[in-house]
Design a protein around this motif. Structure first.
Motif, mmCIF file in Angstrom:
data_model
loop_
_atom_site.group_PDB
_atom_site.id
_atom_site.type_symbol
_atom_site.label_atom_id
_atom_site.label_comp_id
_atom_site.label_asym_id
_atom_site.label_seq_id
_atom_site.Cartn_x
_atom_site.Cartn_y
_atom_site.Cartn_z
ATOM 1 N N LEU A 112 42.869 52.521 43.483
ATOM 2 C CA LEU A 112 42.883 51.078 43.677
ATOM 3 C C LEU A 112 42.069 50.446 42.557
ATOM 4 O O LEU A 112 40.958 50.893 42.263
ATOM 5 C CB LEU A 112 42.263 50.721 45.032
ATOM 6 C CG LEU A 112 42.244 49.230 45.407
ATOM 7 C CD1 LEU A 112 43.664 48.731 45.697
ATOM 8 C CD2 LEU A 112 41.341 49.003 46.632
ATOM 9 N N VAL A 113 42.621 49.419 41.915
ATOM 10 C CA VAL A 113 41.914 48.738 40.823
ATOM 11 C C VAL A 113 41.768 47.256 41.130
ATOM 12 O O VAL A 113 42.540 46.666 41.890
ATOM 13 C CB VAL A 113 42.637 48.914 39.465
ATOM 14 C CG1 VAL A 113 42.615 50.368 39.026
ATOM 15 C CG2 VAL A 113 44.078 48.395 39.534
ATOM 16 N N GLY A 114 40.745 46.670 40.526
ATOM 17 C CA GLY A 114 40.498 45.242 40.653
ATOM 18 C C GLY A 114 39.900 44.718 39.361
ATOM 19 O O GLY A 114 39.941 45.386 38.323
ATOM 20 N N ALA A 115 39.322 43.541 39.417
ATOM 21 C CA ALA A 115 38.719 42.932 38.233
ATOM 22 C C ALA A 115 37.480 43.716 37.805
ATOM 23 O O ALA A 115 36.834 44.371 38.631
ATOM 24 C CB ALA A 115 38.350 41.483 38.529
ATOM 25 N N PRO A 116 37.130 43.675 36.509
ATOM 26 C CA PRO A 116 35.905 44.349 36.053
ATOM 27 C C PRO A 116 34.699 43.889 36.865
ATOM 28 O O PRO A 116 34.543 42.704 37.167
ATOM 29 C CB PRO A 116 35.799 43.910 34.590
ATOM 30 C CG PRO A 116 37.213 43.633 34.182
ATOM 31 C CD PRO A 116 37.866 43.047 35.395
ATOM 32 N N GLY A 117 33.860 44.833 37.246
ATOM 33 C CA GLY A 117 32.685 44.509 38.048
ATOM 34 C C GLY A 117 32.925 44.576 39.534
ATOM 35 O O GLY A 117 31.986 44.388 40.328
ATOM 36 N N ALA A 118 34.157 44.847 39.970
ATOM 37 C CA ALA A 118 34.452 44.933 41.398
ATOM 38 C C ALA A 118 33.670 46.072 42.033
ATOM 39 O O ALA A 118 33.461 47.121 41.417
ATOM 40 C CB ALA A 118 35.954 45.133 41.613
ATOM 41 N N ALA A 119 33.242 45.866 43.255
ATOM 42 C CA ALA A 119 32.444 46.870 43.960
ATOM 43 C C ALA A 119 33.298 48.086 44.314
ATOM 44 O O ALA A 119 34.486 47.962 44.603
ATOM 45 C CB ALA A 119 31.844 46.258 45.219
ATOM 46 N N LYS A 120 32.680 49.262 44.286
ATOM 47 C CA LYS A 120 33.359 50.488 44.674
ATOM 48 C C LYS A 120 33.571 50.509 46.184
ATOM 49 O O LYS A 120 32.833 49.877 46.935
ATOM 50 C CB LYS A 120 32.541 51.712 44.253
ATOM 51 C CG LYS A 120 32.222 51.780 42.773
ATOM 52 C CD LYS A 120 33.467 52.020 41.945
ATOM 53 C CE LYS A 120 33.118 52.201 40.478
ATOM 54 N NZ LYS A 120 34.310 52.434 39.635
#
Length: 259
Positions: A112-120
């Motif tokens: 799963l990916v999101g915007a840079p800095g997204a929480a793990k």
């Protein structure tokens, strides 16, 4: 005595026919149809192969499903490299693949990916993916045909997340297109391969889907029935060489083909 014009023309024609045709099978480049997720690493490897051998490989990237349909329609591919076994089997069943050349080349993981800095996050049956989306949509490959989309649907179904998300998908024509939706901020989250997440600086990997939540991600490769000459087989074999293995591993793939 000088040859008459007519005799000179005939002799020239004979000599021309005796020369090898510039478009012969032995001189034309190897044509490779490969899954979109292989674009970066395979492009680099094709360049390395040409520098090493002098032989050129022409690469065409798209969803494995689209490429398989093109081969079925008569597209002149020498090598087919799929992101799942389904589409390789599809072409085998139609007699379009040389069965004895099929090999499981690589493996991958679903993330799963999101915007840079997204929480793990720990992805499992209790993960509130619908809540994490907010008002946005989940970017995935086409869940009916694209391998990454098929794996994504399997994972969502087995984790009991599908019913909450099936109407909130942004389905793309291939996994790289789904990745781009997230990188551009057009979708807050997406499901792609781990290698895609590593290759795109515009996204952050949030979590890894459990391997038992979907079928194993395997990239089989094979020669097509229309492959001619020795060059396609030589390039396919080179993809299992030490240099190729190192490049695949650096890109995040698991190398499955034997050394």
């Amino acid at each position: 005595m000088p040859l008459a014009p007519t005799r000179r023309a005939v002799l020239a024609a004979v000599l021309l026919l005796a020369l090898p045709a510039s478009g012969s099978a032995t001189e034309r480049p190897v044509t490779v149809f490969a899954a979109a997720s292989l674009k970066d690493v395979l492009t680099d490897l094709a360049g390395a192969y040409e520098r090493e051998t002098g032989d050129r490989a022409v690469l065409s990237f798209a969803a494995s499903s689209a490429l398989a349909r093109q081969v079925e329609a008569g597209a002149p591919a020498d090598i087919f490299l799929s992101a799942d076994r389904k589409w390789m089997t599809y072409l085998k069943d139609k007699g379009l693949i040389r069965d004895e050349t099929v090999r499981d080349l690589l493996g991958n993981r679903l993330v799963l990916v999101g915007a840079p800095g997204a929480a793990k996050a720990e992805i499992g049956a209790g993960f509130d993916l619908a809540g994490a989306l907010g008002e946005g949509r989940l970017a995935v490959g086409l869940t009916a045909s694209v391998p990454a989309g098929i794996y994504a649907r399997q994972a969502l179904e087995r984790l009991n997340l599908w019913d909450d998300l099936k109407d909130r998908l942004a389905e793309a024509e291939n996994v790289r297109a789904a990745l781009t939706l997230v990188a551009r901020g057009e979708a807050p989250l997406g499901i792609v391969y781990e290698t895609d997440a590593l290759a795109e600086k515009g996204v952050a990997q949030i979590g890894i889907f459990p391997e038992d939540s979907h079928e194993p991600i395997v990239y089989p490769a094979a020669l097509t029935k229309t492959a001619e000459g020795e060059k396609p087989a030589a390039f396919l074999e080179w993809l299992s060489s030490g240099k190729a293995r190192a490049a695949f591993e650096k890109a995040g793939f698991r190398v499955l083909a034997p050394k």
